[in-house]
Design a protein around this motif. Structure first.
Motif, short mmCIF file in Angstrom:
data_model
loop_
_atom_site.label_atom_id
_atom_site.label_comp_id
_atom_site.label_asym_id
_atom_site.label_seq_id
_atom_site.Cartn_x
_atom_site.Cartn_y
_atom_site.Cartn_z
N GLY A 252 0.75 -1.15 -0.09
CA GLY A 252 0.09 -0.04 0.03
C GLY A 252 0.76 1.27 -0.02
O GLY A 252 0.59 2.20 -0.64
N THR A 253 1.97 1.18 0.58
CA THR A 253 2.89 2.46 0.67
C THR A 253 4.21 2.22 0.03
O THR A 253 4.96 3.23 0.09
CB THR A 253 3.35 2.73 2.09
OG1 THR A 253 3.97 1.61 2.73
CG2 THR A 253 2.09 3.15 2.75
N GLY A 254 4.27 1.02 -0.64
CA GLY A 254 5.56 1.05 -1.56
C GLY A 254 6.11 -0.57 -1.14
O GLY A 254 5.72 -1.31 -0.33
N PRO B 137 2.31 1.39 -5.96
CA PRO B 137 2.48 2.94 -5.82
C PRO B 137 3.64 3.48 -6.54
O PRO B 137 4.68 2.87 -5.77
CB PRO B 137 2.03 3.32 -4.57
CG PRO B 137 2.64 2.30 -3.73
CD PRO B 137 2.35 0.95 -4.80
N GLY C 244 4.82 6.71 -6.22
CA GLY C 244 5.58 7.79 -5.70
C GLY C 244 5.70 8.93 -6.64
O GLY C 244 5.24 8.99 -7.68
N GLY D 261 1.73 8.03 -3.26
CA GLY D 261 2.81 8.32 -2.34
C GLY D 261 3.65 9.41 -2.69
O GLY D 261 3.56 9.96 -4.03
N THR E 74 9.05 5.25 -3.48
CA THR E 74 7.87 4.35 -2.79
C THR E 74 8.33 2.82 -3.25
O THR E 74 8.24 1.97 -2.57
CB THR E 74 6.79 4.42 -3.14
OG1 THR E 74 6.45 4.59 -4.60
CG2 THR E 74 6.14 5.74 -2.55
N ARG F 178 10.93 4.49 6.59
CA ARG F 178 10.23 6.04 7.02
C ARG F 178 9.01 5.83 7.64
O ARG F 178 8.30 4.86 7.90
CB ARG F 178 9.93 6.57 5.26
CG ARG F 178 10.91 6.76 4.31
CD ARG F 178 10.59 7.37 3.13
NE ARG F 178 9.27 6.54 2.45
CZ ARG F 178 8.35 7.15 1.54
NH1 ARG F 178 8.62 8.31 1.28
NH2 ARG F 178 7.34 6.39 1.04
N LEU G 46 5.48 7.49 8.15
CA LEU G 46 4.43 8.23 7.36
C LEU G 46 3.53 9.08 8.16
O LEU G 46 3.26 8.27 9.53
CB LEU G 46 3.69 7.46 6.37
CG LEU G 46 4.66 6.71 5.32
CD1 LEU G 46 3.82 6.14 4.41
CD2 LEU G 46 5.38 7.85 4.56
N ARG H 238 -0.35 7.18 7.94
CA ARG H 238 -0.56 5.52 7.75
C ARG H 238 0.68 4.63 8.17
O ARG H 238 1.60 5.29 8.24
CB ARG H 238 -1.06 5.26 6.30
CG ARG H 238 -0.04 5.38 5.19
CD ARG H 238 -0.47 5.40 3.75
NE ARG H 238 -1.32 6.70 3.62
CZ ARG H 238 -1.91 6.96 2.40
NH1 ARG H 238 -1.83 6.12 1.56
NH2 ARG H 238 -2.72 8.07 2.32
N ASN I 214 3.68 2.44 7.47
CA ASN I 214 4.62 2.43 6.38
C ASN I 214 4.93 0.87 6.33
O ASN I 214 5.85 0.35 6.72
CB ASN I 214 5.63 3.18 6.47
CG ASN I 214 6.71 2.96 5.12
OD1 ASN I 214 5.97 2.44 4.02
ND2 ASN I 214 7.95 3.10 5.19
#
Length: 371
Positions: free
Chosen positions: A8-10, A144, A146, A177, A181, A215, A217, A220, A222
């Motif tokens: 979902g975030t990479g 995603p 980025g 993102g 990502t 990272r 975030l 949410r 990460n």
């Protein structure tokens, strides 16, 4: 086993490794594989962390040699010692992508940001974790992409970086993102695994792992989510051809079975029978896909001299299986794994027996012990 990823975030190599460990992969199996490369001065730790309110695993890779530049061939040669085809394919994909970008053969590529030994640990570690979990299929939700820029040895580049985009050819991606990502290492591992993209396939969920990135975030966790599941057995419509034979020798029956299998039959076998007037006989059965039934019917009648046969539709249920190759006495032996156990391929064992002079049953045990 099926692996489905929700990045979902990479996705980065260390996030994937963390998710696989969180889902149940053995840290010792990962460390043994990395050690087999000959790499020294490294440490791999996995710790439980709070990732934005979600319990997850984060891995840390430390190496005494902190150089980030070296020839791709050097990393590939080290990875080859671990005997993990997926790791070899991932590093080859990185070299090919970098070579295409800079206009030089993959064998001559000099890696900059990806040339560190931490890349080797991530790639070999993920390959070992996938093998330990017995993953045979990998799927993923869209990745995603980025945005923004990233500073590299070649200056400031747009995100996604050119190497990442080259490695994502054929992947399903989406906007979303900020920053980098998806890393080239993460993209290379998905490429090497032959990843399919889309919704989760039908499976029986067995375990879930959460791999945290470095990272933090603001809105949410990460994490990449790894879901492991057993494939659901699917029934397929097939045809059984059956013919009663009381005047065909065993040698001819064996020959017809081999011909049928060579012509695409899913299976073929013979059962003993007693026909009218007490005559001993055999029933030849051939299992086939409907589109091959007519051709196989002609073959069976021509080879046996039969005057007719029976056709019946059946539902064939195939349980999930995968094949792993081991080496015994210097020769490869394929071992087929199913839900209830594993069995070495007979033809491979025969070749090893002929070359080594050892009993077939002993070689079968050795092949299973080598898993």
């Amino acid at each position: 086993m099926i692996l489905y990823l929700n990045p979902g975030t990479g996705l980065a190599g260390d996030m994937l490794l963390a998710a696989l460990l969180d889902a149940g992969a053995s840290p010792d199996a990962v460390r043994r594989a990395v050690a087999a490369t000959g790499l020294t001065g490294w440490r791999l730790t996995a710790e439980r962390v709070d990732a934005g309110g979600l319990a997850a695993t984060r891995v840390r890779v430390e190496v005494d040699d902190d150089a980030t530049e070296r020839p791709a061939a050097e990393l590939a040669a080290m990875a080859a010692r671990a005997g993990l085809p997926l790791a070899d394919a991932a590093l080859a994909a990185i070299a090919e992508a970098e070579g295409a970008i800079h206009g030089r053969p993959a064998a001559e590529v000099h890696l900059h940001e990806l040339g560190g030994h931490d890349t080797l640990v991530d790639v070999v570690g993920c390959a070992a974790a996938l093998r330990d979990l017995r993953v045979s299929e990998v799927y993923s939700a869209p990745l995603p992409l980025g945005g923004g820029t990233v500073r590299t040895r070649h200056g400031v580049l747009p995100v996604p970086a050119p190497a990442t985009l080259a490695l994502l050819a054929g992947a399903r991606v989406r906007g979303g993102g900020t920053g980098e990502t998806v890393t080239p290492t993460g993209a290379a591992l998905l490429r090497a695994a032959g990843t399919g993209y889309g919704p989760p396939p039908e499976m029986t969920l067995a375990a879930t792992g959460y791999g945290a990135g470095s990272r933090v975030l603001p809105d949410r966790p990460n994490v990449v989510v790894a879901m492991l599941g057993e494939p659901v057995a699917q029934a397929s419509r097939q045809v059984v051809l059956s013919v009663n034979l009381d005047d065909v020798t065993g040698e001819v029956l064996g020959y017809v079975i081999e011909r049928a299998l060579g012509a695409g039959a899913a299976d073929a076998w013979v059962t003993p029978a007693v026909m009218k007037k007490g005559r001993p006989a055999h029933v030849l059965h051939v299992l086939a896909d409907p589109e091959r039934a007519d051709r196989l019917q002609e073959l069976v009648l021509a080879e046996t001299g039969g005057l007719g046969l029976r056709r019946a539709f059946v539902d064939k249920v195939a349980l999930p299986r995968h094949t792993e190759t081991v080496e015994i006495h210097g020769r490869p032996v394929r071992v087929k794994h199913g839900p209830a156990g594993a069995k070495p391929e007979y033809d491979d064992l025969v070749q090893v027996a002929a070359a080594s002079g050892r009993p077939l049953r002993q070689l079968a045990r050795e092949a299973l012990d080598a898993l």
